[in-house]
Each structure stands twice: as structure tokens, then as C-alpha cells.
Design an enzyme around this catalytic site. Sequence first.
Site, PDB file in Angstrom:
ATOM      1  N   CYS A 196      36.753  44.872  45.353  1.00  0.00           N
ATOM      2  CA  CYS A 196      36.706  43.561  44.697  1.00  0.00           C
ATOM      3  C   CYS A 196      37.826  42.669  45.219  1.00  0.00           C
ATOM      4  CB  CYS A 196      36.807  43.718  43.188  1.00  0.00           C
ATOM      5  SG  CYS A 196      35.304  44.297  42.397  1.00  0.00           S
ATOM      6  N   TYR A 197      38.131  42.812  46.494  1.00  0.00           N
ATOM      7  CA  TYR A 197      39.242  42.048  47.075  1.00  0.00           C
ATOM      8  C   TYR A 197      38.939  40.556  46.988  1.00  0.00           C
ATOM      9  CZ  TYR A 197      42.967  40.707  50.276  1.00  0.00           C
ATOM     10  OH  TYR A 197      44.087  40.151  50.824  1.00  0.00           O
ATOM     11  N   GLY A 198      39.854  39.803  46.392  1.00  0.00           N
ATOM     12  CA  GLY A 198      39.676  38.365  46.276  1.00  0.00           C
ATOM     13  C   GLY A 198      38.948  37.916  45.037  1.00  0.00           C
ATOM     14  N   LYS A 204      44.623  40.355  44.061  1.00  0.00           N
ATOM     15  CA  LYS A 204      45.105  41.426  44.937  1.00  0.00           C
ATOM     16  C   LYS A 204      45.788  42.533  44.131  1.00  0.00           C
ATOM     17  CE  LYS A 204      45.815  38.295  48.857  1.00  0.00           C
ATOM     18  NZ  LYS A 204      46.784  37.781  49.856  1.00  0.00           N
TER      19      LYS A 204
END
Length: 456
Positions: A196-198, A204
Site C-alpha cells: 500500500c505504498y503511497g 510511508k
Amino acid sequence: MHKHDPPTPFAKAKEREGNRNPDSRETPRNLRSPRTSGRRRGPSSTLLWITPLFLLSMAAAEGKRSDLRSFLAKRGVDTAEVDDQALKELDKKYIIARDLDADTVLSKIRNVVGLRHKEDSIVAYKGLSYQLPSRGLEQQEYEPLLRQLCLRRGKVDCCTVGDPKTSRWAKAITAMLSAVQKLLLSGKRYTSHWLCYGDKLFGKRHKTVDDALLDICCLLECTWESLNLYHASQGMVIGPVIFTREDGEVIPCRSFGSLGAYIQPEFSKITAAPGAEVNFILVVQGASVFDTFAMGRGHIFLREFSCVLVTGGDGQPDIITRVFLRKLKDQLSVPVYALVNPDPEGLCIFCAYKYGSPEGPFDNAGLTVPDIKWIGVHLGDALDLAIEEALPLTKQDISILEGLCANKYVMGDDLFRTSIHFMLYRGLKSKIEALFSRQYPPIDYIRKEINNQENI
């Protein structure tokens, strides 16, 4: 044995907010798991939306519990002396995660969220609720038959989209379930940090992502790998051994150079190098300490003892390192010793190896080394050698040490209790590096402590 030598301990884990990754930022209060923030759940009206499909999934789960023996055997846990009825009772009492295929996980996700088809999009609509099994310390206990820390069934924590107190965590769980669903449907594999980066819910903050995934694994009663996720390891190993990869490739550890090899999950078989004899395995805390033993004058240490040196890096050991250490111990059949800092964090790291992780107590099967022995560093020795290196205990340190005394199954040993009380009485902690003021690397100290263990 030194008068301050504690026996093998089980330290109560650090509070979940600080235990997972010391380098990560603190999770904002409004995005913490309700179990970690200590807040009460929403009103009793916020219940899980129970569907017929969900009830069917629960019935299917009951049928799958019969495979516990085969799963434990796959994990290297010997249950030959445990009869079927005892295993059945263990399975009813504890949540024990299993390795599940993608279709099974997708079906469980569909049933939990209430989808018609496993490919349907997951949306955080108002009223969507989750009954997440509590992973709190009060639900954890040591199970002698499995020789590991386990998570009892029964207590659940409810979070609901739209509830003022728990809505943000419910949305976080929903977003993570959606990401896992897409990952499973694509057939790809990622580390959790890219999942689920971003995403605006997580940004972060890796710790928040990991905490949500642990909740999901516990809810679905599946392993991390069942979600098509893999762990990134910071563990390292060096010594007179040979690795055989899953594809049959044979790799001597020395081929990785004098710095040692990064631990890889593909190491399926480990044997002593031709003409070499491995006397024991030594686990050390911290990458810098590992480098001290492996580099420079470290070759004297390795030659002196003919041992295998392992580290889980800085902080709590990851699953890959724990799996590797268990495999190393089982396949080499030699003693395992641990050298950690004389502070609360060091005790917690040792206990993660011996009893399992309190972060994921539902998935400790085959990830522990019950026979590992703690050889120090003992606080009394560190203060005698370099008291100027000592630091005062923080409030969190004191809380952890006081928590040790609450574990009856651990505190039955008088020497351990005395050692913890000594640390609290002095109000100090230290580091392994205190030994370096006398000898670098501390060969004599390690020889003395190993001999003490052998004479117990």
C-alpha cells in the site's frame, strides 16, 4: 556461574507501538489498531455483518483444523508424543495460522467482507465491521506441548466503518484486504512495504501496514506467505557450512566472502563443510557485533570455536532468520547460544528466538528454538568491565522489566528473578561492546559462559 547470571528468560514484549521496527516513525494515534492504542471499542451495536457465506466459512474452518498435525510436521514441530485428542484441544484453544492457497484466502476474504464473487471490489461502506481476534498480551500464553508462545481464541475487538472511535482502523483493514485481494488475483508476490505504498491511509508508515496485515492474518488464520507476501530479511550467517538451495544448487558459506552471507529462505538444507566440525551456533544481537566477530580479528574467534555465527540484524529478528536458525539447529544437531545486550531489548530479542514473537503469536509454529541458551552479556559483568558505558533505564525499559515479573511460567527460576531485580535495582543497562574493553573479540568470556552452561 556468575552471581548475576539469569537463566533462560521470557521477557514480556515491548508495547506493540515500539517493538516492530525501531527505525519507523510512530504511528499516528488515529490510525493505530484499537488493540494497540488501548482504547475501548465502539458501542455494542457495532457488530460484524454476519452473512450466510461467513457462517459457511466458519464451518469450513472447523473442518480444516484436522490438518494441524501435518502442518506442524511441515514446520518441523515434533508431535509424535501428542495424541489426536490433545491436538484437537490445542486447535480449539489457540489460533494457529496455516499455509493456505490463493483460492482459499480469496474465499475467506469474500466471506468476511460479504462479496458475491471473490473478484468483486472491496469498498469501505458505512457499517462494515470486523471482529478482529485480540493479539493483546493478556491473550497470549506459553504452551508446553508446542513449546512456543500461542494466542488463545475467544476475545475479539470490533472496528466499524463509521464508528467515531474505530472507523479509521476499519478503513485501514478494508484497504489492506483490497490490496491483498488484488495481489492474490494477479499471482504476483511483494514485500509488505510495497503493498500500500503511497496510500493516503498509510503513507510511508511501514509499521502501520505490518500491523494491519498481522490483524488480517490472524482474522483469516493464515500465514503471511498465504497472502502472496514475502519477508525481507536482514539476518546474516557465517561459518564452516554448506547451503543447498531449493533448486539443488550447492553453495559453500565461504563463497559469500569474509562478511558472511545474507540469510535466504531458499536455503533448504544446511550441512557442515567437508572436513569441518561445527561445535555450536552462536546468535549475536546487532549487525555491528556480527561484523566484529566475522571480520578482522574475528577469524580468530571462528577458528578457535569452529562455530556458526548468526545475527538477526538490529532490532527484533525477522521470520526468515528465525526459520533459518531453527533449521540450522535441527539439521546440525548442535547447541545454540545467544549473546545479547544486557538491557530489556536484548531480553526481548532472546525471547523471540526461544518462545516466539508476541507480535504474531498465532504464527510461531516451527519458528522457535526452545533449547537456545542465554550466555550473556550479564549486566553485572558489563558494569564490572566498563561502567562508564552504562546508561540509565528509561520509563519504557522499567515497564518491560516489571512485565517480566508478571510471567509466572518464566519467573519460577530464582536466578532469573534475581537478575531482573538487579537491573531494576541498579537502574542501568549496557551493551555487548562493554566486553571489548577487556578482549576483542571476547573469546575468553564466551568460553567461560559456554562452560558454565554445560555444567548446569
